[in-house]
Design an enzyme around this catalytic site. Structure first.
Site, short mmCIF file in Angstrom:
data_model
loop_
_atom_site.label_atom_id
_atom_site.label_comp_id
_atom_site.label_asym_id
_atom_site.label_seq_id
_atom_site.Cartn_x
_atom_site.Cartn_y
_atom_site.Cartn_z
CB THR A 221 -0.81 -0.25 1.24
OG1 THR A 221 -1.77 -1.46 1.19
CG2 THR A 221 -2.01 1.29 1.36
CD GLU A 241 -6.21 -6.41 -7.29
OE1 GLU A 241 -6.13 -6.77 -6.17
OE2 GLU A 241 -6.97 -6.48 -8.11
CB CYS A 275 -1.85 -10.14 -0.92
SG CYS A 275 -2.43 -10.89 -2.30
#
Ligand code: NAD
Length: 512
Positions: A221, A241, A275
């Site tokens: 992020t 993503e 993830c």
């Protein structure tokens, strides 16, 4: 067999391997932004041809690529293992799933993206309308190292099926995997629709600024924010993503043994570097002790190592070892108990070149309970073979706790009666019910998150549309008796229009 499309005028049959580190490349320059610009230029030259062969032509060539990938599965998996350290079977799993997605995208592109008629209305009865989804042009794809085939292929395969060409920057930790994908494409298709550019952050930044028509980013992020900022300069649309902090909820009526098995596989496989991995288990108080005992049993059988029989490989990113250890240490200092594994020190003096030889790079599974409120391990991505188990009073408490993080990627619910209902209440893009990570293997299902996990979708119909723009066309079929769209319009026409709208949408005239 020679492809009927391979002879088409695809310019410059060359794989766009671009290197950094000062070496000269196929493009004759070592400046990252120049290298990326050239790769994007070649992809742009090729794109009209790729678009012109249509869905059938692309499907034919993408099927050839799929066969090439399938034939080379073992070889590609070996490259992935060499670069990430993950067990060969795990690498095969991600390659196999990527192949499934490629097949689906190529097959479904015409029905999802192709032109179709849409309905008209009484007020616009004179118009016939169609919508179709046209390729943006050149798509930049920036990938991570943890699933270096499956993850970027979710963008690459779907973007290509839609008629785009692609410039792909793999992670600097997995350059050979990225090159293998581009080389296999070149062998199967014989045109430079898929270019690869190698390097670190500066090459990624250059790709954001190279005039691509959309950028698909998968990674952390923190990096996503930099990517968006760079793309904002040229209003380049982005798909993000990002990371995750997924919870697995265990209800009081759940099959506890199945839930524990899923929590341990979902949390520990790929050494927790997933993830959509399970990082937190939220267990109903009625079954909490049972869940902890079952997880301890399951996790106790899992072994990390560098040998071929190990269940888990090493931690791929050297600096991550320190982050994992810090999070555990902070939680333990605040009162958490380690029920599987040892509480590690914070030593992170690990070399980057020791992936498959240095035992310091392997972390054995850790399970923690009694997590202190506000500990980083509750809200930040850990990305290691670590799960925490928390007690929740009921399903409402579980949902509130799962949703109390900035991330919103995936998750799972184990419940006999309330699975789908709880799934809908979780603020995340994807949830598995009585299963873990299942949504990733279903090509029909869109993949992506909300909040800090990003936006936009790969996979499924949404994933195909993500790399195209909607093109709407309204064609006049006949001259309408009352036309509102010209300057000859008079008060009488306005009155007729007003009456028509009132009849259709307002109070009924006979009641007024
Ligand atoms: P990262 O953010 O460090 O790097 C990702 C990619 O971005 C790499 O190719 C890197 O070179 C590039 N990059 C770095 N700085 C850049 C910049 N300033 N501009 C442009 N590109 C830049 O992530 P990572 O460590 O490779 O991957 C792990 C992360 O990815 C985890 O957070 C994980 O959760 C996330 N991830 C998400 C998904 C998903 O589908 N949501 C899938 C896999 C991994």
């Amino acid at each position: 067999m020679t492809s009927p499309y391979a002879d088409s005028p695809a310019p410059g049959h060359r794989t766009g391997a671009v290197g950094t580190g000062g070496e000269r490349t196929a493009y004759g320059t070592s400046d990252p932004s120049e290298l990326v610009t050239r790769a994007v230029g070649l992809a742009r030259e090729t794109q009209p041809w790729w678009a012109s062969i249509g869905f059938a032509g692309r499907r034919h060539l993408l099927d050839r690529w799929r066969q090439e990938l399938t034939a080379g599965m073992d070889d590609l998996a070996a490259v992935v293992r060499r670069e990430t350290g993950k067990p060969h079977g795990d690498a095969m799993l991600e390659v196999g799933l990527a192949i499934e997605h490629l097949a689906w995208a190529a097959r479904k592109a015409p029905s999802v993206l192709g032109r179709r008629r849409v309905g008209s209305t009484l007020l616009a009865a004179h118009l016939a309308a169609t919508v179709e989804y046209l390729p943006y042009g050149v798509i930049g794809v920036i990938g991570p190292w943890n699933y270096p085939v499956f993850t970027p292929m979710g963008s690459i395969g779907y973007a290509l099926a839609g008629g785009n060409t692609v410039v792909f920057k793999p992670s600097e930790l997995t350059p050979q995997t990225g090159q293998w994908l581009a080389d296999s494409f070149e062998r199967a298709v014989g045109s430079p629709c898929l270019q690869v550019v190698q390097g670190e952050a500066e090459v990624g930044e250059a790709l954001c600024r190279a005039g691509v028509d959309k950028l698909g980013f998968t990674g952390s992020t923190a990096t996503a924010k930099k990517v968006m900022a760079a793309c904002a300069e040229t209003l380049t649309p982005v798909l993000i993503e990002g990371g995750g902090k997924d919870a697995l909820i265990v209800d009081e009526d759940a099959d506890v043994a199945a839930a524990a098995q899923a929590a341990v596989w979902g949390g520990m496989s790929n050494a927790g570097q997933t993830c959509i991995g399970v990082e937190r288990v939220l267990a109903h108080t009625a079954v909490y002790d049972e869940v902890v005992a079952a997880i301890v049993r399951e996790a106790g059988q899992v072994r990390a190592g560098l040998d071929v029989n190990a269940d888990l490989g090493p931690i791929t990113l050297p600096k991550q070892v320190g982050i994992i250890r810090e999070q555990i240490t902070e939680a333990v200092t605040g009162g958490a108990r380690v029920v599987v594994g040892d509480a590690p020190g914070t030593n992170d003096g690990i070399g980057a070149d020791s992936l498959l030889t240095d035992p310091e790079r392997t972390l054995q599974p850790v399970v923690l309970v009694d997590i202190p409120e506000g500990a980083r391990i509750q809200v930040e991505e850990t990305f290691g073979p670590v799960i925490t188990v928390e007690r929740v009073a009921d399903l409402n408490d579980a949902v509130a706790s799962a949703n109390a993080v900035g991330y919103g990627l995936g998750g799972a619910v184990y419940s006999r009666r309330h699975g789908p209902e709880v799934a809908r209440r979780l603020r995340s893009g994807m949830t598995s019910v009585n299963n873990v990570i299942g949504f990733a293997g279903l090509p029909e299902l869109p993949f992506g998150g909300v909040g800090d996990s990003g936006f936009g979708r790969i996979h499924g119909a949404d994933g195909l549309r993500e790399f195209c723009y909607a093109k709407s066309v309204a064609r006049q079929r006949f001259t309408p008796p009352v036309s509102m769209t010209n300057f000859q319009r008079r008060t009488r026409t306005d009155g007729i229009f007003r009456a028509a709208v009132t009849v259709l949408h307002g109070k009924r005239p006979w009641r007024s």
